[in-house]
Design an enzyme around this catalytic site. Structure first.
Site: not given
Ligand code: GUN
Length: 288
Positions: A53, A97, A120
């Site tokens: 990322k 995460q 997300d």
């Protein structure tokens, strides 16, 4: 032999297009979009995703901050960091995460992220908006899958689609996005009876069950399009492999995504796109 749907190549071209847009933002808005990624613990898979990322952010020209915390962090401490990031006007996207250590309630953490910064698309408000067909941040993997199918010229409307897997991250949202594209969607899972009978009816088969080489050739209709979301270690070769037995299914499918190089790069690319979208929504609100 199936066409191999190249997610790496598509992600690269989408990132290049995004980078060209982002390059104009400093002059227009006085800064570039800022993504903050929080990593708790040292899980090798998670470390590798977070590194990916950060690399993609650099390619696209986004500012990236990775906050690394030991797995002894308390839930209250993590929620405190999220509160600060929510209040920071120079943070546009926040990603925690997953998975988190067992002593931390993931649902609570996801809900604590401001829905406007939830890159997300996991916040309950974004999930609700997806199911209500309202403007929202779409979860990255499902969004990437739709882009892959469209770029490969796969007609979705009217097709029988079978999704194996019912997770909040992939199975459920990709089913809704496929329904929005007018597919007839069946959601199958580990408790589905006669699974092979169900999957053999699929014109498009999306596999997100998290078991190495779970889908074998006998489960696939001749000419089907197969999308493999799995990221596993082959127990024999220890190499990266998907949820689909690629070598066996390739000769039966009309098109198939490889692992690696299929869905994975698209997920990261969509995260970059989501960060830019969150940034632009904020800029429109403050300038408009
Ligand atoms: N872990 C595995 N996939 C994902 C994802 O898409 N987002 C986050 N935050 N964690 C993950």
């Amino acid at each position: 032999m199936a066409t191999i749907i190249n997610g790496k190549e598509l992600a690269l071209s989408l990132k290049q297009r995004l980078a060209a847009d982002v390059a104009t933002f400093d002059a227009k808005y006085g800064r570039t979009p800022h993504l903050v990624v929080i990593l708790v613990g040292e899980d090798a898979g998670s470390v590798s995703y977070v590194t990916g990322k950060a690399k993609a952010s650099a390619e696209v020209g986004l500012r990236n901050t990775t906050i690394r915390k030991p797995d002894t962090i308390t839930e209250a401490e993590l929620l405190g960091i999220i509160d600060e990031l929510n209040a920071d006007s120079e943070v546009d996207g926040i990603l925690v995460q997953l998975p988190l250590p067992k002593h931390i309630d993931s649902d609570k953490v996801i809900s604590a992220i401001s829905a406007e910064k939830d890159v997300d698309g996991f916040h309950p408000m974004n999930v609700a908006r997806l199911w209500l067909k309202q403007e929202c941040t779409l979860p990255c993997t499902p969004k990437g899958i739709i882009k892959l199918l469209k770029s490969a010229g796969v007609e979705i409307a009217g097709k029988n689609v079978v999704v194996i897997g019912r997770s909040n991250i992939v199975g459920l949202p990709v089913s809704k996005l496929l329904l929005n594209e007018n597919a007839t969607v069946t959601i199958a899972h580990s408790r589905t009876k006669d699974l092979a009978d169900v999957t053999r009816r699929a014109d498009i088969l999306v596999v997100a069950i998290g078991r190495p080489k779970f889908v074998t050739a006998d489960m696939v209709k001749e000419g089907a399009v197969v999308i493999d979301v799995g990221v596993n270690r082959d127990p024999e070769t220890k190499k990266l492999c998907g949820d689909v037995d690629f070598a066996a299914v390739e000769s039966k499918a009309s098109a198939i995504t490889p692992v690696p190089g299929g869905v994975g790069p698209m997920t990261i690319c969509c995260l970059m796109e989501n960060t830019v979208e969150c940034f632009l929504r904020k800029m429109e609100k403050t300038n408009g």
